[in-house]
Design a protein around this motif. Structure first.
Motif, PDB file in Angstrom:
ATOM      1  N   GLU A 210      45.071  91.183  32.232  1.00 16.25           N
ATOM      2  CA  GLU A 210      44.340  91.790  33.309  1.00 16.25           C
ATOM      3  C   GLU A 210      42.987  91.074  33.678  1.00 16.25           C
ATOM      4  O   GLU A 210      42.885  90.949  34.948  1.00 16.25           O
ATOM      5  CB  GLU A 210      44.134  93.437  33.324  1.00 16.25           C
ATOM      6  N   LEU A 211      42.261  90.775  32.701  1.00 18.14           N
ATOM      7  CA  LEU A 211      41.055  90.026  32.963  1.00 18.14           C
ATOM      8  C   LEU A 211      41.078  88.455  32.841  1.00 18.14           C
ATOM      9  O   LEU A 211      39.956  87.682  33.101  1.00 18.14           O
ATOM     10  CB  LEU A 211      40.015  90.606  32.124  1.00 18.14           C
ATOM     11  N   GLY A 212      42.090  87.890  32.274  1.00 14.76           N
ATOM     12  CA  GLY A 212      42.047  86.559  31.768  1.00 14.76           C
ATOM     13  C   GLY A 212      41.240  85.953  30.953  1.00 14.76           C
ATOM     14  O   GLY A 212      40.936  84.923  30.942  1.00 14.76           O
ATOM     15  N   LEU A 213      40.908  86.801  29.973  1.00 18.22           N
ATOM     16  CA  LEU A 213      39.905  86.503  28.742  1.00 18.22           C
ATOM     17  C   LEU A 213      40.584  85.671  27.930  1.00 18.22           C
ATOM     18  O   LEU A 213      41.739  85.819  27.476  1.00 18.22           O
ATOM     19  CB  LEU A 213      39.281  87.871  28.109  1.00 18.22           C
ATOM     20  N   VAL A 214      39.998  84.906  27.192  1.00 22.61           N
ATOM     21  CA  VAL A 214      40.404  84.128  26.019  1.00 22.61           C
ATOM     22  C   VAL A 214      39.557  84.434  24.869  1.00 22.61           C
ATOM     23  O   VAL A 214      38.249  84.453  25.117  1.00 22.61           O
ATOM     24  CB  VAL A 214      40.564  82.401  26.241  1.00 22.61           C
ATOM     25  N   LYS A 215      39.894  84.039  23.567  1.00 19.12           N
ATOM     26  CA  LYS A 215      39.181  84.085  22.292  1.00 19.12           C
ATOM     27  C   LYS A 215      38.339  82.741  22.263  1.00 19.12           C
ATOM     28  O   LYS A 215      38.585  81.699  22.784  1.00 19.12           O
ATOM     29  CB  LYS A 215      39.998  84.269  21.077  1.00 19.12           C
TER      30      LYS A 215
ATOM     31  N   PHE B 258      42.693  77.462  27.400  1.00 19.69           N
ATOM     32  CA  PHE B 258      43.490  78.284  28.519  1.00 19.69           C
ATOM     33  C   PHE B 258      44.093  77.045  29.426  1.00 19.69           C
ATOM     34  O   PHE B 258      43.228  76.335  30.032  1.00 19.69           O
ATOM     35  CB  PHE B 258      42.638  79.131  29.358  1.00 19.69           C
ATOM     36  N   TYR B 259      45.419  76.948  29.372  1.00 22.13           N
ATOM     37  CA  TYR B 259      45.895  76.098  30.307  1.00 22.13           C
ATOM     38  C   TYR B 259      46.959  76.984  31.056  1.00 22.13           C
ATOM     39  O   TYR B 259      47.551  77.702  30.964  1.00 22.13           O
ATOM     40  CB  TYR B 259      46.986  75.294  29.441  1.00 22.13           C
ATOM     41  N   ARG B 260      46.978  76.331  32.621  1.00 20.39           N
ATOM     42  CA  ARG B 260      47.572  77.100  33.627  1.00 20.39           C
ATOM     43  C   ARG B 260      48.565  76.001  33.879  1.00 20.39           C
ATOM     44  O   ARG B 260      48.221  74.730  34.632  1.00 20.39           O
ATOM     45  CB  ARG B 260      46.623  77.400  34.683  1.00 20.39           C
TER      46      ARG B 260
END
Length: 93
Positions: A74-79, A84-86
């Motif tokens: 929901e928030l698009g968070l990453v560790k 992050f690849y879109r």
């Protein structure tokens, strides 16, 4: 005696009329029966939805996996340390 028979016949006719067409008669009974069936279907759908929500609440209370999944989705968070690849289709442009 003839008046008594006529009175009983009229009484019987009136009782039959109220049974079939009067308030709380057979037609009202079938109408209410159909409404009850529809309401029971609605209630069962809502009960299933409530059960899903209670399961989700339990997941959120029990562990961090569900919280992490919601944060990512929901928030698009990453560790930290992740990239992050879109991937975008060329048809969308």
């Amino acid at each position: 005696m003839r008046i008594f028979v006529i009175a009983l016949t009229l009484l019987f006719g009136w009782l039959q009329y109220t049974l079939w067409f009067g308030k709380n008669g057979v037609s009202d009974y079938y109408t209410v029966e159909d409404e009850i069936e529809v309401q029971q279907q609605v209630n069962s759908k809502l009960q299933a939805r409530n059960n899903e929500m209670f399961a989700e609440i339990d997941d959120l209370r029990q562990g961090l996996d569900a919280i992490e999944e919601r944060a990512r989705h929901e928030l698009g968070l990453v560790k930290d340390g992740e990239t992050f690849y879109r991937i975008v289709d060329e048809e969308e442009h």
